[in-house]
Design a protein around this motif. Structure first.
Motif, mmCIF file in Angstrom:
data_model
loop_
_atom_site.group_PDB
_atom_site.id
_atom_site.type_symbol
_atom_site.label_atom_id
_atom_site.label_comp_id
_atom_site.label_asym_id
_atom_site.label_seq_id
_atom_site.Cartn_x
_atom_site.Cartn_y
_atom_site.Cartn_z
ATOM 1 N N GLN A 188 0.825 -1.208 0.000
ATOM 2 C CA GLN A 188 0.000 0.000 0.000
ATOM 3 C C GLN A 188 0.859 1.258 0.000
ATOM 4 N N LEU A 189 1.968 1.217 0.748
ATOM 5 C CA LEU A 189 2.871 2.368 0.773
ATOM 6 C C LEU A 189 3.431 2.641 -0.610
ATOM 7 N N TYR A 190 3.973 1.610 -1.245
ATOM 8 C CA TYR A 190 4.586 1.798 -2.554
ATOM 9 C C TYR A 190 3.544 2.108 -3.621
ATOM 10 N N GLN A 191 2.353 1.529 -3.489
ATOM 11 C CA GLN A 191 1.276 1.859 -4.415
ATOM 12 C C GLN A 191 0.954 3.348 -4.334
ATOM 13 N N GLY A 192 0.893 3.875 -3.114
ATOM 14 C CA GLY A 192 0.616 5.294 -2.925
ATOM 15 C C GLY A 192 1.698 6.194 -3.505
ATOM 16 N N GLU A 193 2.926 5.675 -3.597
ATOM 17 C CA GLU A 193 4.028 6.441 -4.170
ATOM 18 C C GLU A 193 4.092 6.312 -5.693
ATOM 19 N N GLY A 194 3.218 5.500 -6.254
ATOM 20 C CA GLY A 194 3.194 5.337 -7.710
ATOM 21 C C GLY A 194 4.100 4.254 -8.246
ATOM 22 N N VAL A 195 4.693 3.440 -7.362
ATOM 23 C CA VAL A 195 5.551 2.343 -7.812
ATOM 24 C C VAL A 195 4.704 1.356 -8.612
ATOM 25 N N LYS A 196 5.227 0.931 -9.750
ATOM 26 C CA LYS A 196 4.435 0.142 -10.690
ATOM 27 C C LYS A 196 4.323 -1.337 -10.345
ATOM 28 N N ALA A 197 5.418 -1.946 -9.898
ATOM 29 C CA ALA A 197 5.438 -3.405 -9.785
ATOM 30 C C ALA A 197 6.502 -3.840 -8.785
ATOM 31 N N VAL A 198 6.505 -5.133 -8.498
ATOM 32 C CA VAL A 198 7.495 -5.719 -7.594
ATOM 33 C C VAL A 198 8.242 -6.825 -8.327
ATOM 34 N N ASP A 199 9.578 -6.832 -8.155
ATOM 35 C CA ASP A 199 10.421 -7.871 -8.739
ATOM 36 C C ASP A 199 11.491 -8.243 -7.729
ATOM 37 N N MET A 200 12.465 -9.033 -8.142
ATOM 38 C CA MET A 200 13.536 -9.441 -7.240
ATOM 39 C C MET A 200 14.918 -9.007 -7.717
ATOM 40 N N GLU A 201 15.065 -8.603 -8.966
ATOM 41 C CA GLU A 201 16.401 -8.498 -9.555
ATOM 42 C C GLU A 201 16.867 -7.102 -9.959
ATOM 43 N N SER A 202 15.954 -6.186 -10.233
ATOM 44 C CA SER A 202 16.349 -4.938 -10.892
ATOM 45 C C SER A 202 17.354 -4.115 -10.092
ATOM 46 N N ALA A 203 17.160 -4.006 -8.787
ATOM 47 C CA ALA A 203 18.054 -3.167 -7.981
ATOM 48 C C ALA A 203 19.495 -3.658 -8.060
ATOM 49 N N GLY A 204 19.690 -4.965 -7.968
ATOM 50 C CA GLY A 204 21.038 -5.510 -8.053
ATOM 51 C C GLY A 204 21.661 -5.271 -9.418
ATOM 52 N N LEU A 205 20.884 -5.501 -10.481
ATOM 53 C CA LEU A 205 21.410 -5.293 -11.833
ATOM 54 C C LEU A 205 21.763 -3.834 -12.065
ATOM 55 N N PHE A 206 20.868 -2.925 -11.681
ATOM 56 C CA PHE A 206 21.127 -1.500 -11.915
ATOM 57 C C PHE A 206 22.371 -1.048 -11.157
ATOM 58 N N ALA A 207 22.569 -1.567 -9.937
ATOM 59 C CA ALA A 207 23.738 -1.182 -9.145
ATOM 60 C C ALA A 207 25.030 -1.649 -9.802
ATOM 61 N N ALA A 208 25.070 -2.907 -10.234
ATOM 62 C CA ALA A 208 26.277 -3.425 -10.881
ATOM 63 C C ALA A 208 26.583 -2.664 -12.161
ATOM 64 N N ALA A 209 25.556 -2.340 -12.938
ATOM 65 C CA ALA A 209 25.772 -1.598 -14.178
ATOM 66 C C ALA A 209 26.296 -0.198 -13.895
ATOM 67 N N GLN A 210 25.756 0.449 -12.871
ATOM 68 C CA GLN A 210 26.248 1.789 -12.522
ATOM 69 C C GLN A 210 27.723 1.764 -12.173
#
Length: 259
Positions: A188-210
């Motif tokens: 509900q918190l993230y929905q209220g912030e407009g977050v679209k979806a939930v996954d398991m991998e994106s944060a780790g991938l984006f960090a390594a790429a950065q």
């Protein structure tokens, strides 16, 4: 003793670099002197990888976790990977090796849980930011609430899908290590912030790429939903299967055109 033991671990020198593993696999793992592709799709949906090499003539690459194919139509500049596991630790370790090999762009293709009530099963979401509710990204970057995808790559993917008549929406996803510990309060918190979806991998991938100065983004098909008071399963897996297979082809063509 508090946790974490080394809050600035991302600043410390690792004992093993991904480049060391690539060198080892060149000598002993069958990789040899094969040149790296420019781009790679990390496909987490097994159904889209079934008989992949039959549909897309490819060269099978040895030496990595899972199945790695170099697409012949792209003259080896685009790779597609599957069957390498799930979760940020698996995909980020693999991504680190691919980037050390020489890959410049990485795109996740997967199912995700919807957080917004207007995202029906089959809707397509492009992630341009990930909330870091997992552990892997903190080994790469200082502590922060979120990590960004590559704006240029996310924009290119959105434009390419639109040209192909595939409607999509772009926004943040919530990356978590524990799908069976997601709570209604968090959703509900993230929905209220407009977050679209939930996954398991994106944060780790984006960090390594950065950290490695590469581009990364994620493309999701909404399957289940956490937008209501209870979890809702996808009503038609055949629809999702067709959508993911069409997206895989579209992403391959898009990445081929970028080089």
């Amino acid at each position: 003793m508090g946790y974490p033991l080394f809050p600035d671990k991302h600043r410390l020198a690792p004992l093993l670099h991904a480049e060391d593993m690539i060198e080892f696999r060149r000598k002993h793992g069958g990789l040899g002197e094969l040149a790296a592709p420019r781009s790679a799709v990390l496909c987490l949906y097994k159904g889209a990888m079934h008989r992949f090499a039959w549909k897309y003539p490819s060269r099978r690459v040895r030496g990595f976790l899972g199945d790695v194919y170099l697409w012949k139509r792209a003259q080896g500049r685009v790779a597609v990977l599957g069957n390498f596991g799930i979760g940020a630790p698996a995909i980020t370790s693999l991504a680190d090796e691919l980037l050390a090999w020489g890959v410049k762009r990485l795109v996740i293709l997967s199912l995700a849980g919807g957080l917004q009530p207007d995202l029906a099963p089959g809707s397509v979401v492009i992630a341009d930011r990930a909330l870091r509710d997992e552990g892997t990204s903190y080994h790469y970057l200082p502590a922060a609430r979120d990590v960004s995808a590559s704006p240029a790559l996310a924009s290119s993917l959105g434009t390419a899908l639109d040209v192909r008549g595939i409607a999509s929406t772009t926004g943040a996803v919530w990356s978590t290590d524990a799908p069976y510990r997601e709570t209604q309060e968090e959703a509900q918190l993230y929905q209220g912030e407009g977050v679209k979806a939930v996954d398991m991998e994106s944060a780790g991938l984006f960090a390594a790429a950065q950290v490695r100065g590469a581009q990364a983004a994620s493309v999701f098909v909404i399957g289940d939903s956490l937008a209501g008071s209870r979890w809702s399963a996808p009503p038609d897996m055949r629809l999702l299967h067709r959508r993911l297979k069409s997206l895989l082809g579209a992403l391959m063509e898009t990445l081929r055109a970028l080089d």
